[in-house]
Write a protein that holds these residues in place. Structure first.
Motif, PDB file in Angstrom:
ATOM      1  N   ILE A   1      -0.612  10.550   0.217  1.00  0.00           N
ATOM      2  CA  ILE A   1      -1.911  10.356   0.729  1.00  0.00           C
ATOM      3  C   ILE A   1      -1.838  11.656   1.529  1.00  0.00           C
TER       4      ILE A   1
ATOM      5  N   ILE B   1       1.955   6.413  -4.077  1.00  0.00           N
ATOM      6  CA  ILE B   1       2.622   5.725  -2.307  1.00  0.00           C
ATOM      7  C   ILE B   1       4.015   5.449  -2.130  1.00  0.00           C
TER       8      ILE B   1
ATOM      9  N   SER C   1      -5.697   8.197  -0.647  1.00  0.00           N
ATOM     10  CA  SER C   1      -4.897   8.259  -2.261  1.00  0.00           C
ATOM     11  C   SER C   1      -5.084   9.682  -2.984  1.00  0.00           C
TER      12      SER C   1
ATOM     13  N   ASN D   1      -3.542   6.002   4.964  1.00  0.00           N
ATOM     14  CA  ASN D   1      -1.973   6.210   5.897  1.00  0.00           C
ATOM     15  C   ASN D   1      -1.879   5.029   7.394  1.00  0.00           C
TER      16      ASN D   1
END
Length: 281
Positions: free
Chosen positions: A254, A264, A259, A200
């Motif tokens: 996430i 996502i 992940s 992220n």
């Protein structure tokens, strides 16, 4: 690891990009790059510059018979309007732009050298790089899609067009929010081990580098601030067919910088452009 650099000014002769880190043997379809460049120029309310340019990517190095050879890929996008040396100096910096901060940082006499580089025009080179990135990700069945959620707080096409027309008639501009969804991402990309390996964080770094982006959220995002833990966190499920999965996706795919196998989901907020027909008092 993939990395890229760009060069070029808004009214310079061309924009350039160098993309490094691709393996050898990847077939690069230039039509896919040009399709994304055309998509960048589409959309209601675009300015005159978007209508002037018809961007096409020239891949000048890094391919042999249409396939990568593991060396850097060089991309060139020529500007139709390359009148940089005849452009007037700008002495009135715009609030909300890099104009004044750039003048003070680099000691320029005016804003022209700043705005030529700190320009949305530079994103054409980034789009070309991203298009090649999507070609690479497709080899792993990873797909990226995007959509506009609102412009000026309006959500329907009719409402947004009216809001754009109203703002334009007043010499004003509008911000908005868009959403990205990345499908097919396996569990395990990124890491919690170091701050700069968190997925992220890496994605935020890339998206916040787009001129005009002022906020980003993953999944539920700022909505977490209005929920309890029992309401917010995604229940873990398991089945023989799917393996581990989440029954909801508030985390946006996430957790802990890694992940988790779900889509996502990212949303970004873009500020109104700083070029206004009427100066701010």
């Amino acid at each position: 690891m993939l990395r890229y650099l760009t060069a070029g000014e808004s009214h310079g002769e061309a924009l350039m990009a160098i993309l490094e880190g691709l393996p050898g043997g990847l077939r690069v379809d230039k039509e896919k790059i040009d399709r994304d460049l055309a998509r960048r120029q589409a959309g209601y309310g675009r300015g005159e510059r978007m209508r002037l340019e018809s961007d096409k990517a020239e891949i000048v190095c890094g391919l042999y018979k249409g396939k990568t050879i593991a060396s850097p890929v060089g991309i060139l996008i020529r500007n139709k309007d390359f009148s940089l040396d005849t452009q007037a100096q700008i002495l009135n910096p715009r609030p909300g732009h890099a104009d004044l901060a750039g003048i003070l940082k680099y000691g320029f006499e005016g804003a022209r050298p700043v705005l030529e580089r700190a320009s949305a025009r530079s994103t054409a080179a980034v789009v070309a790089v991203g298009a090649i990135g999507k070609i690479f990700l497709a080899e792993f069945a990873i797909e990226i899609s995007s959509r506009v959620l609102n412009i000026g707080g309006k959500t329907t096409e009719k409402e947004t067009r009216k809001a754009i027309d109203t703002a334009k008639s007043k010499g004003d501009s509008l911000g908005g929010v868009f959403e990205l969804v990345i499908k097919g991402v396996p569990c395990g990309l990124g890491s919690y081990v170091q701050f700069d390996r968190r997925l992220n964080a890496r994605l935020s770094y890339a998206l916040m580098s787009i001129p005009g982006i002022k906020a980003i959220e993953f999944g539920l995002g700022f909505g977490y601030g209005y929920k309890s833990g029992s309401q917010a966190h995604d229940v873990i499920g398991y089945s023989k067919g799917k393996g581990y999965y989440r029954k909801t996706n508030n985390a946006g795919g996430i957790e802990g910088g890694i992940s988790n196998g779900e889509d996502i989901v990212i949303r970004c907020c873009m500020k109104p452009i700083a070029t206004l027909a009427k100066p701010l008092a």
